[in-house]
Design a protein around this motif. Structure first.
Motif, PDB file in Angstrom:
ATOM      1  N   SER A  58       7.775  -6.560 -77.383  1.00  0.00           N
ATOM      2  CA  SER A  58       6.815  -6.054 -78.441  1.00  0.00           C
ATOM      3  C   SER A  58       5.831  -5.015 -77.672  1.00  0.00           C
ATOM      4  O   SER A  58       5.579  -4.047 -78.305  1.00  0.00           O
ATOM      5  N   LEU A  59       5.689  -5.450 -76.359  1.00  0.00           N
ATOM      6  CA  LEU A  59       4.781  -4.737 -75.682  1.00  0.00           C
ATOM      7  C   LEU A  59       5.340  -3.272 -75.086  1.00  0.00           C
ATOM      8  O   LEU A  59       4.890  -2.125 -74.961  1.00  0.00           O
ATOM      9  N   LEU A  60       6.676  -3.384 -74.687  1.00  0.00           N
ATOM     10  CA  LEU A  60       7.337  -2.161 -74.268  1.00  0.00           C
ATOM     11  C   LEU A  60       7.488  -1.046 -75.606  1.00  0.00           C
ATOM     12  O   LEU A  60       7.268  -0.056 -75.146  1.00  0.00           O
ATOM     13  N   ILE A  61       7.767  -1.604 -76.736  1.00  0.00           N
ATOM     14  CA  ILE A  61       7.842  -0.844 -77.788  1.00  0.00           C
ATOM     15  C   ILE A  61       6.520  -0.287 -78.062  1.00  0.00           C
ATOM     16  O   ILE A  61       6.185   1.087 -78.528  1.00  0.00           O
ATOM     17  N   LYS A  62       5.483  -1.081 -78.076  1.00  0.00           N
ATOM     18  CA  LYS A  62       4.084  -0.493 -78.271  1.00  0.00           C
ATOM     19  C   LYS A  62       3.567   0.482 -77.400  1.00  0.00           C
ATOM     20  O   LYS A  62       3.050   1.619 -77.605  1.00  0.00           O
ATOM     21  N   ASN A  63       3.761   0.253 -76.092  1.00  0.00           N
ATOM     22  CA  ASN A  63       3.385   1.196 -74.861  1.00  0.00           C
ATOM     23  C   ASN A  63       4.300   2.250 -74.550  1.00  0.00           C
ATOM     24  O   ASN A  63       4.036   3.141 -73.660  1.00  0.00           O
ATOM     25  N   LYS A  64       5.347   2.294 -75.152  1.00  0.00           N
ATOM     26  CA  LYS A  64       6.504   2.980 -74.801  1.00  0.00           C
ATOM     27  C   LYS A  64       6.724   3.190 -73.039  1.00  0.00           C
ATOM     28  O   LYS A  64       7.180   4.269 -73.104  1.00  0.00           O
ATOM     29  N   GLY A  65       6.718   2.107 -72.600  1.00  0.00           N
ATOM     30  CA  GLY A  65       7.062   1.929 -71.436  1.00  0.00           C
ATOM     31  C   GLY A  65       6.433   0.830 -70.613  1.00  0.00           C
ATOM     32  O   GLY A  65       5.739  -0.097 -71.377  1.00  0.00           O
ATOM     33  N   PHE A  66       6.531   0.929 -69.366  1.00  0.00           N
ATOM     34  CA  PHE A  66       6.170  -0.551 -68.608  1.00  0.00           C
ATOM     35  C   PHE A  66       4.832  -0.717 -68.157  1.00  0.00           C
ATOM     36  O   PHE A  66       4.316  -1.580 -67.751  1.00  0.00           O
ATOM     37  N   PHE A  67       4.352   0.553 -67.901  1.00  0.00           N
ATOM     38  CA  PHE A  67       2.820   0.841 -67.740  1.00  0.00           C
ATOM     39  C   PHE A  67       1.886   0.732 -68.570  1.00  0.00           C
ATOM     40  O   PHE A  67       1.748   1.318 -69.597  1.00  0.00           O
TER      41      PHE A  67
END
Length: 230
Positions: A186-195
């Motif tokens: 879910s955080l990958l999708i929200k932040n559009k990346g790993f940072f």
């Protein structure tokens, strides 16, 4: 998103093309195709529930299928040099969701880092829990401090190549090594990346941090694998 069906999904992206080292993902590295080093390693990690290969190459997808990996045919627009890793991961996540697969965590394992170890992956997964982190990104010590590098002018002049005030050289610098990227889906999708906020580094030694991009990288990695076996 629906309830999670799996804890950890490893995604191995493997394009067929590569300008600097053509067909590097299927190039024979010390006895087997480059990508198979990462596939074999993922299969050794008990915490990885599923491994998915996304590629535009029928050769790679056939190989991955024989290794009991999930295979995803990557569309042409995601197989170009300009396609982003995030868009490729998003396509993979959406494809799997359509088949009823909803992983809690995404572990990106690029096949160009064949020297990472089983322990590196296991330790990264443990660090995610220990730190209550949102993401884990692997790094290694940098060969040279960044202030020893700069761009060059067209006439090759070295004027102002170095800053007047050189920073404290006792500091230790690290660089991304491309071996491990881990976060919640879910955080990958929200932040559009790993940072993202609450990200932490997993430190790897330089000898396991070769990221194959050129023929020289490939030859050096082959040497390191042979030395490891001996």
């Amino acid at each position: 998103m629906s309830a999670f069906t799996h804890k950890n999904l490893a995604i191995i992206p493997a394009r067929s093309g590569s300008k600097r080292l053509p067909k590097k993902n299927t190039k024979n590295l010390n006895g087997k195709p480059l990508i198979k080093w990462t596939i074999d390693l993922a299969k050794q990690v008990n915490e990885i529930d599923l491994t998915a290969i996304t590629s535009d190459s029928s050769e790679i997808l056939t190989m991955a299928s024989q290794e009991n990996c999930i295979t995803i045919q990557r569309p042409d627009y995601l197989a170009s040099d300009t396609a982003s890793t995030f868009d490729t991961l998003l396509h993979t996540i959406e494809h799997l969701a359509n088949t009823g697969i909803y992983p809690e965590n995404i572990l990106l394992l690029q096949p160009t880092s064949p020297l990472r170890s089983k322990e590196d992956i296991e330790n990264s997964l443990s660090l995610l829990d220990e730190k209550e982190a949102d993401s884990i990104i692997s790094v290694c010590p940098s060969d040279h401090p960044p202030f020893w590098s700069n761009t060059l002018k067209s006439d090759l002049s070295m004027d102002s190549f170095l800053e007047n005030d050189i920073p404290n050289q006792s500091k230790k610098y690290y660089r991304l090594n491309g071996a491990i990227y881990l976060t919640k889906t879910s955080l990958l999708i929200k932040n559009k990346g790993f940072f993202m906020p609450n990200s932490f580094a997993y430190i790897m030694p330089q000898e396991r941090s070769i990221d194959i991009d050129t023929s020289l990288d490939f030859e050096f990695c082959d040497f390191m694998l042979k030395r490891r076996q001996n």
